[in-house]
Write an enzyme that holds these catalytic residues in place. Structure first.
Site, mmCIF file in Angstrom:
data_model
loop_
_atom_site.group_PDB
_atom_site.id
_atom_site.type_symbol
_atom_site.label_atom_id
_atom_site.label_comp_id
_atom_site.label_asym_id
_atom_site.label_seq_id
_atom_site.Cartn_x
_atom_site.Cartn_y
_atom_site.Cartn_z
ATOM 1 N N THR A 93 6.005 -8.405 2.606
ATOM 2 C CA THR A 93 5.206 -7.613 3.556
ATOM 3 C C THR A 93 6.025 -6.864 4.608
ATOM 4 O OG1 THR A 93 4.921 -9.562 4.969
ATOM 5 C CG2 THR A 93 3.208 -9.139 3.319
ATOM 6 N N TYR A 97 7.478 -0.077 0.221
ATOM 7 C CA TYR A 97 6.456 -1.126 0.265
ATOM 8 C C TYR A 97 5.190 -0.664 -0.446
ATOM 9 C CZ TYR A 97 2.645 -3.911 2.174
ATOM 10 O OH TYR A 97 1.507 -4.681 2.309
#
Length: 283
Positions: A64, A127
């Site tokens: 994350t 990401y």
């Protein structure tokens, strides 16, 4: 009795599932931390599924760190894509429902209205690209799945914007918070509760959905609300900034439309300020 595996149980979303699982004492939850189940290891996943006859796998394990992903994309893709591919395969082989979480960062931020599930994806950072590939693997491999794209997750658990602002308030720090991004702060407790309600629902409506709290805000709006509702507004000098330098590019607009979710399920989604107030009152 449902037999439910929750991966990544030590993260903030995993902890929220632990908290709200107590409302479902008739279900058998197995909360596994990364040291107990490494989702990047096929052997580890196969061993876990061999030992447990799971009806549902809730995958809270994820990479994350948006900034760090720019420097180590291989690790982000290993956890957010390749490991998810392994989970999709093994859950399919075991007739197990897979629940997975993705992100508003699969979009480029050029929209002017909330993104629907059908809108074109175009992530602007590593990401977002890794999370998108994880979604695509699930959709290619699995039949029984729920994917929930969500945004700006926070809770009382772990390292997140909410806890950082409260910590800085305690230190009397001066804060420069950006107004250049617009999205929706989402209480991870609300997401966990919603998912458990879906699992308890009489119909299975497998699909990709968007879930966030209702409404929209900038990061500055979010910080201001945290300080106001926690009674810390006078302790902090809070400044707006139109530019905040980051390694990873962020979508400037990433509000998610929940229409598909609301058309499918009868459960209420709280407004973000209401949910924030409730969390601060609770804690």
């Amino acid at each position: 009795m449902k037999n439910i595996l929750v991966t990544g149980a030590s993260g903030q979303l995993g902890k929220c599932f632990q908290k709200h699982s107590k409302k479902y004492p008739h279900w058998n939850f197995h909360f596994l931390f990364s040291a107990q189940l490494d989702i990047t290891s096929q052997d580890s996943i196969q061993k876990t599924f061999k030992e447990g006859n799971f009806d549902v796998c809730i995958n809270c394990a994820a990479y994350t760190n948006v900034e760090q992903a720019e420097n180590e994309p291989e690790k982000a893709f290993l956890i957010n894509a390749e490991a998810v591919k392994n989970l999709a395969k093994i859950t399919s082989e075991n007739n197990c429902i897979l629940i997975h979480f993705s992100t508003d960062y699969v979009f480029n931020g050029n929209a002017e209205a909330p993104y629907s599930e059908e809108d074109e994806v175009d992530p602007v950072n590593e990401y977002g690209r890794s999370k998108l590939q994880g979604e695509q693997f699930i959709q290619e491999i699995a039949d029984k799945y729920y994917i929930f794209r969500t945004s700006w997750l926070y809770s009382e658990f772990g390292h997140n914007f909410f806890n950082t602002i409260l910590k800085k308030a305690g230190e009397g720090a001066e804060l420069n918070i950006t107004t250049s991004q617009r999205g929706t702060p989402t209480n991870a407790n609300d997401l966990a509760e919603y998912v458990l309600k879906i699992l308890n629902f009489e119909k299975q409506e497998f699909n990709l959905y968007h879930f966030s709290n209702e409404g929209e805000a900038t990061w500055y709006d979010f910080a201001e609300a945290i300080l106001d509702f926690s009674g810390n507004r006078e302790k902090v000098k809070l400044n707006k900034t139109g530019f905040y330098k980051t390694l990873a590019e962020r979508p400037s607009y990433s509000v998610l439309s929940k229409k598909k979710l609301k058309d499918t399920f009868p459960f209420e989604i709280p407004e973000w300020k209401t949910s924030l107030k409730d969390l601060l009152t609770e804690n």
